[in-house]
Design an enzyme around this catalytic site. Structure first.
Site, short mmCIF file in Angstrom:
data_model
loop_
_atom_site.label_atom_id
_atom_site.label_comp_id
_atom_site.label_asym_id
_atom_site.label_seq_id
_atom_site.Cartn_x
_atom_site.Cartn_y
_atom_site.Cartn_z
N CYS A 111 0.82 -1.22 0.00
CA CYS A 111 0.00 0.00 0.00
C CYS A 111 0.85 1.27 0.00
O CYS A 111 0.35 2.36 -0.29
CB CYS A 111 -0.95 0.00 1.19
SG CYS A 111 -1.94 -1.48 1.28
N HIS A 265 -3.52 7.00 2.81
CA HIS A 265 -3.90 5.73 2.20
C HIS A 265 -5.33 5.41 2.64
O HIS A 265 -5.66 5.50 3.83
CB HIS A 265 -2.93 4.64 2.66
CG HIS A 265 -3.35 3.26 2.28
ND1 HIS A 265 -3.83 2.95 1.03
CD2 HIS A 265 -3.39 2.11 3.01
CE1 HIS A 265 -4.13 1.67 0.99
NE2 HIS A 265 -3.89 1.14 2.17
N ASN A 295 -10.20 -0.27 -0.19
CA ASN A 295 -8.74 -0.16 -0.15
C ASN A 295 -8.17 -0.68 -1.47
O ASN A 295 -8.24 -1.88 -1.74
CB ASN A 295 -8.21 -0.96 1.04
CG ASN A 295 -6.70 -0.95 1.16
OD1 ASN A 295 -6.00 -0.54 0.25
ND2 ASN A 295 -6.20 -1.43 2.28
N1 ACO Z 1 -18.94 -8.69 9.32
C1 ACO Z 1 -19.42 -8.97 10.54
N2 ACO Z 1 -18.62 -9.35 11.56
C2 ACO Z 1 -17.30 -9.44 11.30
C3 ACO Z 1 -16.75 -9.17 10.04
C4 ACO Z 1 -17.63 -8.79 9.01
N3 ACO Z 1 -17.22 -8.49 7.76
N4 ACO Z 1 -15.40 -9.35 10.10
C5 ACO Z 1 -15.12 -9.71 11.35
N5 ACO Z 1 -16.26 -9.79 12.08
C6 ACO Z 1 -16.43 -10.13 13.48
C7 ACO Z 1 -15.27 -10.96 14.01
O1 ACO Z 1 -15.46 -12.31 13.74
C8 ACO Z 1 -15.34 -10.65 15.49
O2 ACO Z 1 -16.35 -11.42 16.05
P1 ACO Z 1 -16.19 -12.04 17.54
O3 ACO Z 1 -16.06 -10.85 18.43
O4 ACO Z 1 -17.43 -12.81 17.71
O5 ACO Z 1 -14.94 -12.86 17.48
C9 ACO Z 1 -15.81 -9.19 15.53
O6 ACO Z 1 -16.42 -8.93 14.26
C10 ACO Z 1 -14.69 -8.21 15.75
O7 ACO Z 1 -13.63 -8.53 14.83
P2 ACO Z 1 -12.32 -7.72 14.74
O8 ACO Z 1 -11.43 -8.30 13.71
O9 ACO Z 1 -11.76 -7.58 16.13
O10 ACO Z 1 -12.89 -6.32 14.27
P3 ACO Z 1 -12.19 -4.93 14.19
O11 ACO Z 1 -12.96 -3.94 14.94
O12 ACO Z 1 -10.73 -5.03 14.46
O13 ACO Z 1 -12.37 -4.56 12.66
C11 ACO Z 1 -11.08 -4.52 10.65
C12 ACO Z 1 -11.81 -5.37 11.66
C13 ACO Z 1 -12.11 -3.62 9.97
C14 ACO Z 1 -10.42 -5.38 9.60
C15 ACO Z 1 -10.06 -3.66 11.39
O14 ACO Z 1 -9.25 -4.46 12.23
C16 ACO Z 1 -9.21 -2.89 10.46
O15 ACO Z 1 -9.67 -2.06 9.72
N6 ACO Z 1 -7.91 -3.12 10.49
C17 ACO Z 1 -7.01 -2.44 9.62
C18 ACO Z 1 -6.73 -3.31 8.53
C19 ACO Z 1 -6.69 -2.64 7.20
O16 ACO Z 1 -7.16 -1.57 6.95
N7 ACO Z 1 -6.10 -3.38 6.31
C20 ACO Z 1 -6.03 -3.01 4.99
C21 ACO Z 1 -4.83 -3.60 4.34
S1 ACO Z 1 -3.39 -3.12 5.05
C22 ACO Z 1 -3.26 -1.56 4.84
O17 ACO Z 1 -3.73 -1.03 3.91
C23 ACO Z 1 -2.59 -0.90 5.90
#
Ligand code: ACO
Length: 340
Positions: A111, A265, A295
């Site tokens: 990225c 980004h 993204n």
């Molecule tokens: N829909 C519904 N529920 C979901 C989904 C979904 N799509 N995905 C995960 N969950 C659930 C999980 O299973 C978990 O359930 P549980 O509590 O019963 O175990 C719950 O939601 C919380 O999951 P987390 O992974 O802890 O959720 P979080 O708040 O961290 O959000 C996310 C996830 C959006 C991916 C976040 O961590 C994030 O944005 N991280 C940054 C990653 C990113 O942007 N990456 C892009 C590529 S890298 C880059 O560009 C830097």
């Protein structure tokens, strides 16, 4: 010596996949996706190659200016989803654009690829006598998405963005002693002229494998899919993003109040909001368009830059600064400073 961005273009195409459509594919819903990421739709370029996306964004940027394509001496394609290994996508794109001869290579910094290529191009142009460079960030990440993994398939989209750089001190005839370079003459006919002042880049090896695509060109098995520890990437992005902005401003002796626009980004709305709070730079200055595209990895910054500058008030911000910020797989990060 100064290097200026003289044109920007972008291109997205294919199927628009919205959150409601995704909720029919995996156990998710529109509200969860919007609240956790800010993303509403993304483009899936089913029948379009990465190189076609790239080519179209370059055409879009080139159509806005009048330059001789054979004065382009450098073409960098930043991508993690190239169509072929050899020739690299940069060569294919240059061929399609009709460039007879140029230094061409692909750059993989996930990225952060576009910010890395800005820094590489500036230093290359300053040490060689190249008039124009084309930098394109293009991704067809959808080919690496595991459509059964709800934690990643909601995040990514396809697209491309391009900027064209000009070396305003280019000397047409290096051997001619009286060939004085007039910077103003060189750029006077261009509508856009953003000076690329400086960049700060960095990276640290992702030894815990927080973000991987293991098998680059054969998306056949589960190893080939994007695998991510969202929480850890979130932590990395919100910590490093603030540090790199502070370092860039300090290094160039620039006050935060003179920054009028930040192009981060486009990974997640919450990451951007956290960065705004931690860096103490008003959220209104942070450009966001991830709701439409998701993204798009190394394409996200140039697509956002193109859109942000389309409606930007250059006149009242003359002399102020724009910061470009990226972070991603590797783990890589970087920021660039542009002067209006
Ligand atoms: N829909 C519904 N529920 C979901 C989904 C979904 N799509 N995905 C995960 N969950 C659930 C999980 O299973 C978990 O359930 P549980 O509590 O019963 O175990 C719950 O939601 C919380 O999951 P987390 O992974 O802890 O959720 P979080 O708040 O961290 O959000 C996310 C996830 C959006 C991916 C976040 O961590 C994030 O944005 N991280 C940054 C990653 C990113 O942007 N990456 C892009 C590529 S890298 C880059 O560009 C830097």
């Amino acid at each position: 010596m100064s290097i200026k961005i003289i044109s920007i273009g972008s291109y997205v195409a294919g199927k628009v996949l919205d959150n409601h459509m995704l909720s029919e594919m995996v156990d998710t819903n529109n509200q969860w996706i919007v609240e956790r990421t800010g993303i509403e739709t993304r483009y899936i370029a089913e029948d379009i190659t990465t190189e076609e996306l790239a080519y179209n964004s370059c055409k879009n940027a080139l159509d806005k200016i009048d330059i001789d394509i054979n004065e382009v001496g450098l073409l960098i394609s930043s991508t993690i989803s190239n169509d072929t290994v050899v020739p690299s996508s940069s060569f294919t794109i240059s061929g399609k654009l009709g460039i007879e001869s140029a230094v061409c290579f692909d750059l993989n910094a996930a990225c952060s690829g576009f910010v890395y290529s800005l820094a590489v191009a500036k230093s290359f142009m300053e040490s060689t006598n190249i008039k124009y460079a084309i930098l394109v960030g293009a991704e067809r990440l959808s080919k690496y998405v595991d459509w059964k993994d709800r934690s990643t398939c909601i995040l990514f989209g396809d697209g491309a963005g391009c900027t064209i750089l000009e070396n305003t001190c280019y000397e047409k005839n290096l051997n001619k002693r009286d060939n004085k370079v007039n910077e103003e003459d060189n750029i006077s006919d261009k509508k856009l002229a953003l000076e690329l002042i400086d960049s700060v880049l960095g990276g640290k090896y992702d030894q815990n494998r927080y973000l991987t695509i293991s098998s680059k060109l054969s998306p056949k098995d589960s190893d080939s899919f994007i695998r991510m520890n969202g929480r850890q990437i979130y932590k990395f992005a919100t910590e490093i993003g603030v540090k790199v902005i502070e370092e860039l401003l300090l290094k160039n002796n620039i006050d935060k109040k003179d920054v009028c626009l930040i192009i981060p980004h486009q990974s997640n709305q919450r990451i951007i909001e956290t960065l705004a709070i931690k860096s103490k730079i008003e959220i209104e200055k942070w450009f966001v368009n991830l709701e439409k595209y998701g993204n798009t990895s190394s394409a996200s910054v140039p697509i956002a830059l193109d859109e942000a500058l389309g409606k930007f008030d250059f006149q009242s911000n003359k002399g102020k600064y724009i910061i470009i910020l990226a972070f991603g797989g590797g783990l890589s990060y970087g920021a660039s400073l542009l002067k209006i």
